[in-house]
Write a protein that holds these residues in place. Sequence first.
Motif, mmCIF file in Angstrom:
data_model
loop_
_atom_site.group_PDB
_atom_site.id
_atom_site.type_symbol
_atom_site.label_atom_id
_atom_site.label_comp_id
_atom_site.label_asym_id
_atom_site.label_seq_id
_atom_site.Cartn_x
_atom_site.Cartn_y
_atom_site.Cartn_z
ATOM 1 N N MET A 6 5.077 -6.603 0.248
ATOM 2 C CA MET A 6 3.809 -5.892 0.138
ATOM 3 C C MET A 6 2.765 -6.574 1.003
ATOM 4 O O MET A 6 2.763 -7.803 1.142
ATOM 5 N N GLY A 7 1.874 -5.777 1.535
ATOM 6 C CA GLY A 7 0.760 -6.308 2.297
ATOM 7 C C GLY A 7 -0.315 -6.865 1.364
ATOM 8 O O GLY A 7 -0.329 -6.577 0.159
ATOM 9 N N HIS A 8 -1.220 -7.642 1.928
ATOM 10 C CA HIS A 8 -2.296 -8.267 1.137
ATOM 11 C C HIS A 8 -3.147 -7.205 0.424
ATOM 12 O O HIS A 8 -3.471 -7.358 -0.752
ATOM 13 N N HIS A 9 -3.491 -6.142 1.137
ATOM 14 C CA HIS A 9 -4.336 -5.103 0.548
ATOM 15 C C HIS A 9 -3.649 -4.452 -0.661
ATOM 16 O O HIS A 9 -4.279 -4.223 -1.697
ATOM 17 N N LYS A 11 -1.337 -5.775 -2.589
ATOM 18 C CA LYS A 11 -1.294 -6.747 -3.681
ATOM 19 C C LYS A 11 -2.651 -6.868 -4.369
ATOM 20 O O LYS A 11 -2.738 -6.984 -5.592
ATOM 21 N N MET A 12 -3.728 -6.811 -3.602
ATOM 22 C CA MET A 12 -5.070 -6.897 -4.190
ATOM 23 C C MET A 12 -5.376 -5.668 -5.043
ATOM 24 O O MET A 12 -6.018 -5.778 -6.080
ATOM 25 N N ARG A 13 -4.911 -4.489 -4.631
ATOM 26 C CA ARG A 13 -5.096 -3.277 -5.434
ATOM 27 C C ARG A 13 -4.335 -3.386 -6.749
ATOM 28 O O ARG A 13 -4.843 -2.993 -7.804
ATOM 29 N N LEU A 14 -3.110 -3.923 -6.699
ATOM 30 C CA LEU A 14 -2.340 -4.126 -7.925
ATOM 31 C C LEU A 14 -3.079 -5.059 -8.870
ATOM 32 O O LEU A 14 -3.174 -4.804 -10.073
ATOM 33 N N ARG A 15 -3.585 -6.158 -8.350
ATOM 34 C CA ARG A 15 -4.286 -7.141 -9.168
ATOM 35 C C ARG A 15 -5.560 -6.531 -9.765
ATOM 36 O O ARG A 15 -5.842 -6.710 -10.952
ATOM 37 N N TYR A 45 7.187 -7.764 -3.621
ATOM 38 C CA TYR A 45 8.008 -6.818 -2.860
ATOM 39 C C TYR A 45 7.915 -5.434 -3.461
ATOM 40 O O TYR A 45 7.745 -5.283 -4.659
ATOM 41 N N ARG A 46 8.046 -4.424 -2.604
ATOM 42 C CA ARG A 46 8.114 -3.045 -3.076
ATOM 43 C C ARG A 46 9.522 -2.806 -3.590
ATOM 44 O O ARG A 46 10.482 -2.972 -2.854
ATOM 45 N N ILE A 47 9.631 -2.432 -4.851
ATOM 46 C CA ILE A 47 10.950 -2.166 -5.424
ATOM 47 C C ILE A 47 10.954 -0.770 -6.029
ATOM 48 O O ILE A 47 9.935 -0.307 -6.550
#
Length: 75
Positions: A6-9, A11-15, A45-47
């Motif tokens: 996953m990209g940083h952006h 991951k930040m949206r998930l958080r 990772y995208r799963i």
Amino acid sequence: MDPLAMGHHEKMRLRAAALRAARLYPGPVGELVARELITRDEFGYRIGGGQLVMRLVDHVLTTPISQQGAEADAA
């Protein structure tokens, strides 16, 4: 096929969605959603295609927090 990182952006949206989920859905449902999103962020990772997860993120980030959820934040 190798999983894609996953990209940083993303991951930040998930958080951000994980932190907001507990306020949006106080109690065990919000806690479960928050834990799932944090786990996916930490895994990195995208799963499984991730379509459902990203729809959940969009939902959590765009749904207004009720007055009850806002009061729980203040307490």
